[in-house]
Scaffold this motif. Structure first.
Motif, PDB file in Angstrom:
ATOM      1  N   CYS A 127       0.847  -1.194   0.000  1.00  6.11           N
ATOM      2  CA  CYS A 127       0.000   0.000   0.000  1.00  6.11           C
ATOM      3  C   CYS A 127       0.882   1.244   0.000  1.00  6.11           C
ATOM      4  O   CYS A 127       1.964   1.269   0.604  1.00  6.11           O
ATOM      5  CB  CYS A 127      -0.918   0.004   1.223  1.00  6.11           C
ATOM      6  SG  CYS A 127      -2.188  -1.271   1.162  1.00  6.11           S
ATOM      7  N   LYS A 128       0.420   2.293  -0.674  1.00  4.20           N
ATOM      8  CA  LYS A 128       1.249   3.481  -0.851  1.00  4.20           C
ATOM      9  C   LYS A 128       1.511   4.242   0.455  1.00  4.20           C
ATOM     10  O   LYS A 128       2.427   5.055   0.518  1.00  4.20           O
ATOM     11  CB  LYS A 128       0.613   4.419  -1.874  1.00  4.20           C
ATOM     12  CG  LYS A 128       0.632   3.874  -3.289  1.00  4.20           C
ATOM     13  CD  LYS A 128       0.048   4.875  -4.266  1.00  4.20           C
ATOM     14  CE  LYS A 128       0.019   4.321  -5.677  1.00  4.20           C
ATOM     15  NZ  LYS A 128      -0.541   5.283  -6.645  1.00  4.20           N
ATOM     16  N   ASP A 129       0.708   3.998   1.473  1.00 11.55           N
ATOM     17  CA  ASP A 129       0.927   4.687   2.747  1.00 11.55           C
ATOM     18  C   ASP A 129       1.870   3.911   3.667  1.00 11.55           C
ATOM     19  O   ASP A 129       1.898   4.111   4.877  1.00 11.55           O
ATOM     20  CB  ASP A 129      -0.396   4.947   3.461  1.00 11.55           C
ATOM     21  CG  ASP A 129      -1.168   3.665   3.763  1.00 11.55           C
ATOM     22  OD1 ASP A 129      -0.704   2.573   3.361  1.00 11.55           O
ATOM     23  OD2 ASP A 129      -2.229   3.764   4.407  1.00 11.55           O
ATOM     24  N   CYS A 130       2.661   3.021   3.085  1.00 12.05           N
ATOM     25  CA  CYS A 130       3.578   2.208   3.867  1.00 12.05           C
ATOM     26  C   CYS A 130       4.699   3.064   4.473  1.00 12.05           C
ATOM     27  O   CYS A 130       4.963   4.177   4.019  1.00 12.05           O
ATOM     28  CB  CYS A 130       4.200   1.111   3.001  1.00 12.05           C
ATOM     29  SG  CYS A 130       5.236   1.754   1.649  1.00 12.05           S
ATOM     30  N   SER A 131       5.352   2.538   5.480  1.00 10.58           N
ATOM     31  CA  SER A 131       6.488   3.219   6.094  1.00 10.58           C
ATOM     32  C   SER A 131       7.749   2.976   5.275  1.00 10.58           C
ATOM     33  O   SER A 131       7.803   2.080   4.422  1.00 10.58           O
ATOM     34  CB  SER A 131       6.711   2.695   7.514  1.00 10.58           C
ATOM     35  OG  SER A 131       7.106   1.328   7.481  1.00 10.58           O
TER      36      SER A 131
END
Length: 211
Positions: free
Chosen positions: A103-107
């Motif tokens: 997912c693009k909101d990953c760390s």
């Protein structure tokens, strides 16, 4: 040195991933691309080790590019990037040849772990994707019908769901109208729907396209 490419149609997303990777030793961003067509063109001249590939691209989608990469570049690893959560696409993408789904909101830590994992020839499976796989293996519903589609079926399905005509899809995918019509018939049967409108409704209900 691991050679990386970032493919996403949003400049701010590419910049974000570039910044996350900027100070990491042993990684080199070889190129960025804003479309599937541009990515495939760049790959002809600059093959990479790991392709960070957005699922939702204009023109040739991430599914289209994944299929092309699997046919042309043996050994290249593909890590799918998506704004959709794992429940929507992760299992379908992994079944169709992706080495991982992120997912693009990953760390930053998760991104680096995913890149290192797939570069070693292993699949990157997030904790949530692992849960989905475990549920499926344990008989927890067997997954949604679209998760079992082949890569070509998924290509055609998403284009039909977005309102593209059979002839337009045939032209984009370089297939005959008859072949696309056959895929459409197969999709209606596999997904248990009766029309293109119902295909679109299915896609919206499962969060595969945006309203």
């Amino acid at each position: 040195m691991l050679r990386i490419a970032i493919v996403d149609d949003h400049q701010i997303v590419r910049a974000g991933f570039r910044e996350l990777l900027a100070d990491e030793l042993g990684l080199e961003i070889v190129f960025e691309a804003a479309s599937g067509e541009a990515a495939l063109e760049s790959l002809r001249e600059q093959p990479v080790d790991v392709l960070l590939l957005d699922l939702s691209l204009p023109g040739q989608s991430g599914v289209d590019v994944l299929r092309a990469v699997r046919q042309r570049y043996e050994g290249m690893r593909v890590l799918m990037l998506s704004g959709f959560p794992e429940e929507r696409y992760a299992l379908a993408m992994i079944r169709n040849g992706a080495d991982g789904y992120l997912c693009k909101d990953c760390s930053r830590e998760e991104l680096l772990q995913a890149i290192r994992t797939v570069a070693q020839g292993r699949r990157y499976v997030s904790a949530r994707t692992a849960e989905l796989l475990a549920d499926e293996l344990g008989g927890g519903g067997g997954g949604a019908p679209h998760e079992k589609l082949s890569d070509r079926e998924l290509q055609v399905f998403l284009r039909l769901a977005r309102g593209e005509s059979v002839s337009d899809i045939a032209a984009v995918l370089n297939l005959s109208v008859k072949t696309i019509s056959t895929y459409r018939t197969r999709l209606l049967e596999k997904l248990g729907v009766a029309s293109n409108a119902e295909l679109a409704t299915y896609a919206l209900r499962h969060g595969l396209i945006l309203d």
